[in-house]
Design a protein around this motif. Structure first.
Motif, PDB file in Angstrom:
ATOM      1  N   ARG A 199      -5.029  63.212  17.395  1.00 11.92           N
ATOM      2  CA  ARG A 199      -5.948  64.006  18.226  1.00 11.92           C
ATOM      3  C   ARG A 199      -6.582  63.159  19.316  1.00 11.92           C
ATOM      4  O   ARG A 199      -6.805  63.631  20.439  1.00 11.92           O
ATOM      5  CB  ARG A 199      -7.029  64.647  17.352  1.00 11.92           C
ATOM      6  N   GLU A 262     -12.401  71.270  14.879  1.00 14.77           N
ATOM      7  CA  GLU A 262     -11.530  71.535  16.025  1.00 14.77           C
ATOM      8  C   GLU A 262     -12.245  71.044  17.273  1.00 14.77           C
ATOM      9  O   GLU A 262     -13.477  70.961  17.295  1.00 14.77           O
ATOM     10  CB  GLU A 262     -11.227  73.036  16.186  1.00 14.77           C
ATOM     11  N   SER A 295      -6.784  72.086  20.146  1.00 20.00           N
ATOM     12  CA  SER A 295      -7.037  73.218  19.261  1.00 20.00           C
ATOM     13  C   SER A 295      -7.029  74.565  19.955  1.00 20.00           C
ATOM     14  O   SER A 295      -6.887  75.593  19.283  1.00 20.00           O
ATOM     15  CB  SER A 295      -8.415  73.061  18.577  1.00 20.00           C
ATOM     16  N   PRO A 371     -12.885  79.369  17.645  1.00 19.47           N
ATOM     17  CA  PRO A 371     -11.503  79.308  17.173  1.00 19.47           C
ATOM     18  C   PRO A 371     -10.804  80.658  17.275  1.00 19.47           C
ATOM     19  O   PRO A 371     -11.452  81.689  17.177  1.00 19.47           O
ATOM     20  CB  PRO A 371     -11.637  78.876  15.715  1.00 19.47           C
ATOM     21  N   HIS A 470      -3.115  79.175  12.264  1.00 17.20           N
ATOM     22  CA  HIS A 470      -2.577  77.817  12.307  1.00 17.20           C
ATOM     23  C   HIS A 470      -1.208  77.816  12.986  1.00 17.20           C
ATOM     24  O   HIS A 470      -0.281  78.472  12.499  1.00 17.20           O
ATOM     25  CB  HIS A 470      -2.437  77.246  10.898  1.00 17.20           C
ATOM     26  N   ILE A 555      -2.861  72.229  15.358  1.00 13.58           N
ATOM     27  CA  ILE A 555      -4.250  71.961  15.736  1.00 13.58           C
ATOM     28  C   ILE A 555      -4.479  70.505  15.342  1.00 13.58           C
ATOM     29  O   ILE A 555      -4.456  70.160  14.160  1.00 13.58           O
ATOM     30  CB  ILE A 555      -5.220  72.914  15.019  1.00 13.58           C
ATOM     31  N   HIS A 558      -6.728  69.316  12.638  1.00 15.68           N
ATOM     32  CA  HIS A 558      -6.237  69.661  11.304  1.00 15.68           C
ATOM     33  C   HIS A 558      -5.123  68.710  10.878  1.00 15.68           C
ATOM     34  O   HIS A 558      -5.105  68.215   9.748  1.00 15.68           O
ATOM     35  CB  HIS A 558      -5.710  71.098  11.290  1.00 15.68           C
TER      36      HIS A 558
END
Length: 571
Positions: A199, A262, A295, A371, A470, A555, A558
């Motif tokens: 990320r 996220e 995300s 989200p 997801h 994401i 995640h």
């Protein structure tokens, strides 16, 4: 008159092809996410031209190894911000667009010239991001490629500029990576894939386009050259000094004091520029779109606008999106859409015809809740502006074919294995704050449970008991979406039995039929895909070999926190 936001929201179900579930238990708890994060920076929209990434054409130097360096540098992301320090491949964010020819292998040296200090805060409690490891480490993954595991960008096959390597460094070759390109023409993309900090590395700028071309594509007269443009969508937060802002969690779980569930930025970037504009001719253009956000989902629509990007009306009298391709290549025929719903890592290949729109402007706007699909986080609407202000340079000889490529479906038989794979999250009991995610009810380091045989066909049924949508990505293969079906989540949680509450639903309109490598797994639904686990053409393997790949949520927050699992292909 309906507002732009209300009109876009009205189209969410149509864009997805199904009504999103609201029946997942603990939905209200799951919505107890941290407060919206805003940078406080206000920037004028549509004042910077869209940058086009440089192109490396492998066909210009067949057989040569291409060197691509990861570097730290400064890039101007908006007229009114000081230069931003970012990371990128060959000194650009996004990196260069690599063009390869189907059937012609390509080797790339991924070289790190990055510093030893990371741009962003690292949560050392995340598995794979321990303080004992180098802060800056990288491994490149060509997303959507059919490649051998040594070249796939396995998350533990990282390396550093100082020559250090991860636990799989002795098994996986850091340099060079070989890509067979044994796929039809398609839009792939490459990005960092290091365990525990993907990320952060992608957010710093490590991503780029990779296009495979073939003779079938050449037989079409689609827009090309200056009229074929890549669009990489990413959201970001910036400080007033131009630096990247990646927030730390506030009142988060003790297990992960820095990691956030996220990331959602308050500025949309396209090709590394904040809310750019593109001047176009009154003719057809082909756009290769990838959602490279950490995300954020995008739900996109064109609006009639003035020259500053202000929407004039909510009319649908705007050019349509003609989708011609998806993750794995061309659709059988163009699909006309008014909305685009694109999850992280998905790719859309579209044609927009600006013919007859001389002097007009069209804003591309987003209204996907964040989200997705619950909301609660800030939604930046402004993405980019198309200005039909360039004179026609010559006759537009491009065409949109009525038919593209025939599609060969994978049909399950009584011998086809159906794996039921749980998609779940561990929540903090007090308020439902998500502490970690799981696939197959197992963590990264636990024994491998998915082991398809090379050349076999399997159905993977993703059972989503979370409140999130997801985007699930399976390495190596291009799969097909079979259907989705609602089920009783509470019964499943209590007994482990699937009790369906509705009939199987057909895939979304641009998933049927289509080759995909990333699929939206909706809450309270079983999402079924079918894949044949073929190895690259001419793969040098021996009976009994076990080839290591991964599947994960895209994401990235995640993925970094246990929502990724290794799987092996058995020869």
């Amino acid at each position: 008159m309906l507002t732009r936001r209300r009109l876009l929201q009205r189209g969410l179900t149509t864009a997805a092809g199904l009504t999103l579930s609201k029946s997942v238990p603990a939905m209200q708890q799951a919505m107890a996410s941290p407060a919206q994060v805003r940078s406080g920076v206000k920037l004028t929209r549509y004042v910077d031209p869209l940058p086009i990434p440089p192109v490396i054409r492998a066909t210009d130097k067949p057989g040569e190894v291409i060197d691509i360096e990861m570097r730290q540098f400064q890039q101007k992301v908006h007229r009114d911000l000081p230069p931003t320090t970012v990371w990128g491949y060959n000194g650009t964010w996004p990196g260069p667009t690599i063009e390869a020819q189907s059937g012609e292998p390509l080797s790339i040296n991924w070289i790190s010239k990055l510093p030893t200090t990371h741009l962003l805060p690292i949560d050392h409690s995340i598995h794979g991001a321990e303080a004992s490891l180098p802060a800056v480490r990288n491994v490149a993954h060509l997303h959507g490629a059919c490649a051998m595991p040594d070249d796939d960008g396995y998350p533990e096959a990282w390396f550093t500029a100082q020559g250090e390597h991860g636990p799989h460094g002795a098994k996986f070759n850091p340099l060079p990576s070989s890509y067979p390109n044994c796929q039809p023409a398609t839009t792939l993309w490459y990005h960092d894939h290091c365990l525990g900090i993907t990320r952060l590395n992608v957010y710093a700028g490590l991503s780029g386009f990779y296009l495979i071309r073939d003779e079938a594509e050449k037989s079409f007269t689609l827009p090309q050259g200056d009229y074929e443009i890549p669009l990489m969508l990413q959201d970001r937060l910036f400080h007033h000094d131009g630096s990247l802002y990646y927030p730390k969690v506030v009142n988060g779980p003790k297990e992960h004091p820095i990691w956030i569930q996220e990331f959602y930025g308050d500025m949309n970037c396209v090709n590394g520029k904040v809310m750019p504009f593109l001047e176009v001719e009154p003719r057809k253009y082909r756009f290769r779109i990838v959602n490279a956000s950490n995300s954020r989902f995008y739900h996109l629509r064109l609006f009639n606008s003035d020259a500053t990007g202000k929407a004039i009306d909510d009319s649908f009298d705007v050019p349509a999106f003609q989708q011609i391709g998806t993750d794995g290549g061309f659709l059988p025929a163009p699909l006309e859409l008014r909305y685009l719903l694109i999850a992280p890592a998905e790719r859309f290949d579209i044609v927009i015809d600006f013919t007859g729109s001389e002097g007009k402007s069209f804003s591309l706007n987003n209204d996907a809740p964040a989200p997705y699909n619950m909301g609660g986080q800030y939604v930046p609407e402004d993405v980019m502006l198309f200005k039909v202000t360039k004179p026609l340079s010559g006759k537009d000889s491009s065409t949109l074919p009525e038919a593209l490529l025939p599609f060969e479906p994978l049909n399950p038989t009584y011998t086809t294995r159906d794996r039921q794979l749980l998609v779940s999250e561990k929540e903090r009991p007090s308020d439902g704050y998500v502490i970690t995610g799981l696939l197959g009810n197992a963590r990264w380091h636990e024994p491998i449970t998915e082991d398809p045989k090379a050349g076999s066909t399997e159905i993977w049924s993703f059972i989503n008991i979370t409140a999130d949508v997801h985007p699930l990505h399976v390495h190596l293969v291009q799969f097909q979406v079979l259907n989705r079906q609602t089920f009783d989540v509470q019964t499943y949680q209590q007994t482990g039995k699937l009790v369906f509450t509705g009939r199987p639903m057909a895939p979304e309109s641009n998933e049927r039929p289509a080759h995909k490598d990333t699929v939206k797994s909706y809450p309270g639904m079983v999402t079924r895909i079918i894949a044949r686990f073929d190895l690259p053409h001419g793969a040098k393997v021996s009976p009994g070999d076990e080839l290591l790949y991964v599947w994960h949520c895209h994401i990235l927050e995640h993925e970094d926190n246990e929502m990724m699992r290794p799987y092996k292909v058995i020869v």
